[in-house]
Design an enzyme around this catalytic site. Structure first.
Site, PDB file in Angstrom:
ATOM      1  N   ASP A   1     -11.648   2.757   3.228  1.00 11.02           N
ATOM      2  CA  ASP A   1     -11.856   1.373   3.783  1.00 11.02           C
ATOM      3  C   ASP A   1     -13.167   0.773   3.286  1.00 11.02           C
ATOM      4  O   ASP A   1     -13.812   0.184   2.782  1.00 11.02           O
ATOM      5  CB  ASP A   1     -10.936  -0.127   4.417  1.00 11.02           C
ATOM      6  CG  ASP A   1     -10.020  -0.117   4.510  1.00 11.02           C
ATOM      7  OD1 ASP A   1      -9.772  -0.496   3.126  1.00 11.02           O
ATOM      8  OD2 ASP A   1      -9.370  -0.725   5.441  1.00 11.02           O
TER       9      ASP A   1
ATOM     10  N   LYS B   1       1.254  -1.811   0.176  1.00  7.87           N
ATOM     11  CA  LYS B   1      -0.310   0.104   0.106  1.00  7.87           C
ATOM     12  C   LYS B   1       0.210   1.381   0.496  1.00  7.87           C
ATOM     13  O   LYS B   1       0.491   2.378  -0.348  1.00  7.87           O
ATOM     14  CB  LYS B   1      -0.686   0.006   1.138  1.00  7.87           C
ATOM     15  CG  LYS B   1      -1.729  -1.265   0.853  1.00  7.87           C
ATOM     16  CD  LYS B   1      -2.956  -1.631   2.852  1.00  7.87           C
ATOM     17  CE  LYS B   1      -4.031  -2.196   1.958  1.00  7.87           C
ATOM     18  NZ  LYS B   1      -4.440  -2.648   2.995  1.00  7.87           N
TER      19      LYS B   1
ATOM     20  N   GLN C   1      -5.071  -1.732   9.373  1.00  7.13           N
ATOM     21  CA  GLN C   1      -4.597  -3.036   8.114  1.00  7.13           C
ATOM     22  C   GLN C   1      -5.454  -4.253   9.867  1.00  7.13           C
ATOM     23  O   GLN C   1      -5.232  -3.800  10.945  1.00  7.13           O
ATOM     24  CB  GLN C   1      -3.249  -2.800   8.616  1.00  7.13           C
ATOM     25  CG  GLN C   1      -3.263  -4.151   7.855  1.00  7.13           C
ATOM     26  CD  GLN C   1      -3.709  -4.718   6.257  1.00  7.13           C
ATOM     27  OE1 GLN C   1      -3.791  -3.592   5.552  1.00  7.13           O
ATOM     28  NE2 GLN C   1      -4.464  -5.892   5.635  1.00  7.13           N
TER      29      GLN C   1
HETATM   30  N1  GUN Z   1      -6.974  -6.876   6.385  1.00 10.61           N
HETATM   31  C1  GUN Z   1      -7.184  -8.079   5.154  1.00 10.61           C
HETATM   32  N2  GUN Z   1      -8.271  -7.001   3.894  1.00 10.61           N
HETATM   33  C2  GUN Z   1      -7.679  -5.429   4.408  1.00 10.61           C
HETATM   34  C3  GUN Z   1      -8.638  -4.434   3.551  1.00 10.61           C
HETATM   35  O1  GUN Z   1      -9.081  -4.288   2.621  1.00 10.61           O
HETATM   36  N3  GUN Z   1      -8.464  -3.506   4.835  1.00 10.61           N
HETATM   37  C4  GUN Z   1      -7.968  -3.845   5.594  1.00 10.61           C
HETATM   38  N4  GUN Z   1      -8.091  -2.330   6.099  1.00 10.61           N
HETATM   39  N5  GUN Z   1      -7.418  -4.757   6.543  1.00 10.61           N
HETATM   40  C5  GUN Z   1      -7.358  -5.591   5.602  1.00 10.61           C
END
Ligand code: GUN
Length: 279
Positions: free
Chosen positions: A116, A49, A93
């Protein structure tokens, strides 16, 4: 033989569009990425990211907190980020360590910075079709389906998995495009038979080799959201690729399918957050 959907190429194009828009309008866009503890997979995702932010001209701010961080400390950090004008998007996350209640943390994120789209306000907006942010993985899947030229309207779509992150919002996005949608889960009876109805089959189960050839209709579009490790510790999806690929018209690989799209859509949402906050 199926055509392989190139998620890397589609995601690259989206990231280039985000970068071009940021450059064209001289925007200053920031994303805070918060990771708690030592989950190795999460570490890889967060690094990817951050790299995507760099490629798009978005400033990333990383907060790597120790495993023993308390729920209060994390909520206090989120509140600080909510008030920070340099931070347009906040991504915490998941999964979080067990002593922290994810729901409480998500609720603390300002809906305007919730890139998200996990906050209940944004989830509700998605359900009623009045949304700013689309959830990254389902939105990425829609882009991949569109890239094949498939018209979703009126199609039988089957989503395997009912998580809040993928399965449920995935069904909503397909429904918004007038598909007939079925969500399958661990209690579904005659799973193979239901899946065989699908013109578009989306698997978000999290189990290697879960989707076998007998579950797939000839000519179906097969999207694999799974991200698993097989017995040899190799990255693989939910779909038994070698036996499903000959039956499908289009199929996503793992890696290189849905994964890069999730990150590209996160970049798009962060730019959208900046726009929303500038209004
Ligand atoms: N963990 C697995 N996929 C995601 C996601 O798309 N966003 C976040 N914040 N955590 C995750």
């Amino acid at each position: 033989m199926a055509k392989i959907i190139d998620g890397k190429a589609v995601s690259q194009k989206i990231k280039e569009e985000v970068r071009a828009e940021i450059e064209r309008d001289g925007l200053k866009v920031g994303l805070a990425v918060v990771i708690v503890g030592n989950n190795q997979a999460s570490r890889v995702y967060v690094n990817n990211k951050k790299k995507a932010c760099e490629a798009c001209g978005i400033q990333s701010y990383e907060y790597a907190l120790p495993e023993e961080t308390t729920e209060k400390e994390l909520r206090d950090l989120v509140r600080t980020l909510n008030d920070d004008p340099n931070v347009n998007g906040i991504l915490v996350q998941l999964p979080l360590p067990k002593h922290i209640t994810e729901k409480k943390i998500i609720k603390t994120i300002s809906p305007k910075k919730d890139v998200d789209a996990f906050h209940a306000e944004n989830v509700g907006r998605i359900v009623i079709g009045n949304y700013a942010f689309l959830p990254c993985t389902p939105a990425g899947v829609m882009e991949l389906i569109h890239s094949t030229g498939t018209d979703v309207e009126g199609k039988e779509c089957v989503v395997i998995g009912r998580s809040n992150i993928v399965g449920k919002p995935m069904a909503m996005l397909l429904l918004h495009e007038n598909a007939t949608v079925t969500i399958c889960h661990s209690h579904t009876k005659n799973l193979a038979e239901v899946c065989r109805r699908a013109d578009i089959l989306v698997s978000a189960v999290g189990k290697a080799d879960f989707v076998t050839a007998d579950m797939v209709k000839e000519g179906a579009v097969v999207i694999d959201v799974g991200m698993n490790r097989n017995a040899e510790n190799k990255l693989c999806g939910d779909v038994k690729f070698d036996e499903v690929e000959p039956k499908a018209s289009y199929i996503t690989p793992v890696p290189g399918g849905v994964g890069p799209m999730t990150i590209a859509m996160l970049m798009k949402n962060t730019l959208m957050a900046k726009r929303l906050q500038s209004k």
